[in-house]
Design an enzyme around this catalytic site. Sequence first.
Site, short mmCIF file in Angstrom:
data_model
loop_
_atom_site.label_atom_id
_atom_site.label_comp_id
_atom_site.label_asym_id
_atom_site.label_seq_id
_atom_site.Cartn_x
_atom_site.Cartn_y
_atom_site.Cartn_z
N ASP A 13 0.98 -1.34 -0.35
CA ASP A 13 0.16 0.08 -0.26
C ASP A 13 0.87 1.16 -0.45
OD1 ASP A 13 -2.48 -1.51 0.16
OD2 ASP A 13 -1.64 -1.33 2.45
N LYS A 16 2.83 2.28 -5.01
CA LYS A 16 3.42 1.65 -6.22
C LYS A 16 2.24 2.39 -7.49
CE LYS A 16 3.20 -1.89 -4.39
NZ LYS A 16 2.28 -1.89 -2.62
N GLY A 40 -4.59 -4.81 -4.18
CA GLY A 40 -5.73 -3.42 -5.16
C GLY A 40 -5.22 -2.42 -5.55
N HIS A 41 -5.35 -1.93 -7.01
CA HIS A 41 -4.41 -0.79 -7.09
C HIS A 41 -5.31 0.58 -7.83
CE1 HIS A 41 -1.16 -3.03 -8.06
NE2 HIS A 41 -0.96 -2.51 -7.03
N GLN A 226 2.45 -5.99 -3.30
CA GLN A 226 2.61 -6.05 -1.75
C GLN A 226 3.58 -5.07 -1.99
OE1 GLN A 226 1.38 -9.53 -3.83
NE2 GLN A 226 -0.67 -8.36 -3.50
N GLY A 304 -10.43 -3.48 2.72
CA GLY A 304 -12.00 -2.22 3.08
C GLY A 304 -11.45 -2.53 4.53
P1 IMP Z 1 -2.30 -12.95 1.33
O1 IMP Z 1 -1.76 -12.35 0.76
O2 IMP Z 1 -3.86 -12.37 1.39
O3 IMP Z 1 -1.90 -14.02 1.89
O4 IMP Z 1 -2.32 -11.92 2.75
C1 IMP Z 1 -0.99 -12.10 3.47
C2 IMP Z 1 -0.89 -11.09 4.12
O5 IMP Z 1 -0.21 -9.68 3.37
C3 IMP Z 1 -1.75 -10.28 5.14
O6 IMP Z 1 -1.67 -9.89 5.97
C4 IMP Z 1 -2.01 -9.68 3.93
O7 IMP Z 1 -2.75 -8.29 4.66
C5 IMP Z 1 -1.18 -8.30 3.48
N1 IMP Z 1 -1.89 -8.20 2.27
C6 IMP Z 1 -1.63 -8.97 0.94
N2 IMP Z 1 -2.16 -8.39 0.21
C7 IMP Z 1 -1.68 -6.62 0.58
C8 IMP Z 1 -1.87 -5.73 -0.30
O8 IMP Z 1 -1.84 -5.61 -1.31
N3 IMP Z 1 -1.34 -4.46 0.79
C9 IMP Z 1 -0.77 -4.69 1.98
N4 IMP Z 1 -0.97 -6.08 2.04
C10 IMP Z 1 -1.69 -6.78 1.89
#
Ligand code: IMP
Length: 434
Positions: A13, A16, A40-41, A226, A304
């Site tokens: 977040d 990027k 989420g972009h 991520q 959210g």
């Molecule tokens: P997963 O990728 O859904 O398996 O989640 C694993 C961890 O990565 C969790 O703590 C999520 O909140 C975090 N996470 C996954 N994708 C994102 C992202 O795009 N932004 C921030 N945190 C993320």
Amino acid sequence: MPGTCVIGLQWGDEAKGKIVDLLTPKFDYVVRFLGGANAGHTVVDGENVFKLHHIPSGILSPHVLNIITGGVVVNPPTILEEIDGLLARDVDLSNFILSDRSHVVFPWHIEEDRLLDKSTTSGEDIGTTLRGIGPCYRDKVGRSFALRLGDLLRSDLCEKVKLIVDAKLRALAGLNGKGDIKLDAAEIAKTYAGYGERLRPYVRNTTAMLLDAVDDDKKLLFEGAQGALLDIDHGTFPYVTSSNSSGVGVASGSGVPGQFIQTVVGVIKSYSTRVGGGPFPTEQENEYGEHIRQEGNEFGTTTGRPRRCGWFDAVAVRYTARLSGVSLLAVTMMDVLSKLDFIQVCTAYEINGERTTTFPSHVDDLRCVKPIYEELPGWKADVTGIREIADLPENARKYLDRISELVGRPVGVVSVGPDRAQTMFSAEGKAALM
Ligand code: IMP
């Protein structure tokens, strides 16, 4: 071939998408190489706001080929929703390409994510996005029960799905202890074959395409997802995502050797946030954290959820900048700190009485970190209208200089708001990126 890569250096977040969007005009390809619908972009085009999870942020630029590589896990109904949303607004998708190697997220992955998220040996929920990301990557590595997009386009899909569903029903019954989960193999196979047909026009061998692009001296922009602290191998394991989200993932996720990446832009917020479980040494569960959450609108794009907020952690970012081969920093959200009297920056950790600037590898050590802070004065001025770094208030410039010094990389880009115009380039940033 001057490949450039945009990597988040914190827990995701970092904005990027905005940096990718700004750099896109100079490139021939925008390449997404990891993750899936957990990302989420937000892409803004005039009045239109597009929420994208899979599709690269360059999709609104017709001259750019937008590629999703085999390193990404794709959820067909979600990506089709993105495609339909773009088509409904007359976005031309002839510049969109999807790898036949991308693994497919199935309904059982989402069910497994729901059942397994609650259990780690480290005692705290991972707090995943519940998009089936971890279970899909697990099946990819396990190989026996995984299907790729290329499989959706073949005639033996139904037999393969039946084999997997038999195994998954047994596994899911063991996980939930009830055996009441229903999966209809024939129905799933039919539905996913239908998704495959709809996606077929976009599906190609992207590894071959990208290797040809390298030979043809095309300009490639790699869009990270991520953040590096969520990297499966080098992040805050097990509180990570299931792919290599630091710079080390570019080559494995895309098939383009690292030697072709000339510039790595490391994107950081001027503070820190984290969504989900896991240690966060500089977290502020107090008025400062709440202030940052409100000023920065720190709520997840995909889920959210309110984001956990805290001070900038230079120990963590120095580590991820080195890990990702970062050449330049892009510092975002400088406007969010504008009302604070002072700002803290973590310069070192104390772990069991020992002072260190090495980022620990074990979650238990991270949990007992005592951050050592340096306090800097705030700038107490609205910076959202400033367009040159030299015009920022002196304390804001000092803050950027200190971050750069602690992380060991120059600041190339500074962002003071969501709009494209609210972005400034330093001399180093202009030389490398403009
Ligand atoms: P997963 O990728 O859904 O398996 O989640 C694993 C961890 O990565 C969790 O703590 C999520 O909140 C975090 N996470 C996954 N994708 C994102 C992202 O795009 N932004 C921030 N945190 C993320």
